[in-house]
Design an enzyme around this catalytic site. Structure first.
Site, PDB file in Angstrom:
ATOM      1  CE1 TYR A   1       4.346  -7.209   3.827  1.00 37.73           C
ATOM      2  CE2 TYR A   1       3.839  -9.529   4.201  1.00 37.73           C
ATOM      3  CZ  TYR A   1       3.778  -8.397   3.409  1.00 37.73           C
ATOM      4  OH  TYR A   1       3.141  -8.453   2.196  1.00 37.73           O
TER       5      TYR A   1
ATOM      6  CG  ASP B   1      -2.108  -0.884   1.092  1.00 45.56           C
ATOM      7  OD1 ASP B   1      -2.424  -1.283  -0.044  1.00 45.56           O
ATOM      8  OD2 ASP B   1      -2.741  -1.200   2.119  1.00 45.56           O
TER       9      ASP B   1
END
Length: 253
Positions: free
Chosen positions: A111, A53
């Site tokens: 992540y 994003d």
């Protein structure tokens, strides 16, 4: 045609996410522009391990594309980096067979999320960490991380905007957090992640650190399969796609 696998790093601050969008600067857009120039006006479409994003960074995003050009791997890296802006870098280029796919061949993703835990924000880190002025309880958050590990239905931790139509069962192999000075680093490694899943999990972990939730509350949140049980999605700037691993020739790479 040769299939090229590229490991890419980028600073997501000035991008409207990864996926190409009309009239917006995106990571895919600048990568495909560089390839367009290398191929003298021929459009080359890339495939990525996944989308990030707006504001999300990557240390080890992976893409692939097919090219008719016969260029050594080391020259590909140099040529592309010459054409790319300073906030995107090709770290590695490897030639692959056509069976390799940046998205569908993924075995594992990792992540990291960074939190600056001190009273005053750091002006130089504002685009790269989430600032939390209230003192967080590291031990409670470490305990909470353990409840996220394993195979679960992560519906509660999936954005309402998720395009996933099927199962939201995912496996997290490792979830942890550790502190260095006033910086807390969270690590998530799993078979795959739903849209906004890491940022929603972070919202719960921060609540645990503040004493607003108990670590074991995660058991009930997973069972509820209700996104409304959890508060806001955490800010994007603390999130980094760290590594994407593939099963190739019997080795996890």
């Amino acid at each position: 045609m040769e299939r090229l696998k590229c490991t890419v790093s980028y600073d997501g601050s000035d991008f409207a996410g990864f996926q190409v969008q009309p009239d917006h600067r995106t990571v895919q857009g600048v990568l495909e522009k560089a390839l367009y120039n290398m191929h003298k006006g021929k459009s080359i479409r890339i495939q990525a391990s996944g989308r990030t994003d707006t504001g999300v960074h990557a240390v080890g995003q992976v893409i692939h594309f097919d090219s008719p050009l016969e260029i050594p791997e080391r020259n590909w890296k140099q040529a592309l980096n010459t054409l790319l802006p300073d906030d995107v870098r090709i770290q590695k280029v490897e030639k692959k067979t056509e069976e390799f796919h940046a998205r569908y061949s993924v075995k594992e993703k990792e992540y990291h999320y960074f939190v600056l835990n001190e009273e005053d924000p750091n002006v130089f880190q504002r685009g790269y960490v989430y600032h939390e002025p209230r003192k967080l309880d590291l031990e409670r958050m470490q305990e909470a991380c353990q409840y996220l590990e394993g195979t679960h239905d992560f519906t509660s931790f999936s954005s309402a905007k998720s395009s996933v139509k099927g199962s939201k069962v995912r496996t997290l192999y490792h979830v942890s957090c550790h502190q260095t000075g006033t910086n807390i680093e969270f690590i998530f490694r799993g078979s795959g992640f739903l849209y906004n899943m890491v940022r929603i999990m972070m919202s719960v972990l921060i609540d645990v650190g503040k004493g607003k939730r108990n670590p074991e509350d995660i058991i009930d949140l997973l069972a509820s399969k209700n996104r409304q049980q959890i508060g806001k999605t955490m800010a994007p700037q603390g999130l980094y796609l760290w590594r994407v691993s593939y099963e190739e020739n019997g080795n996890n790479v």
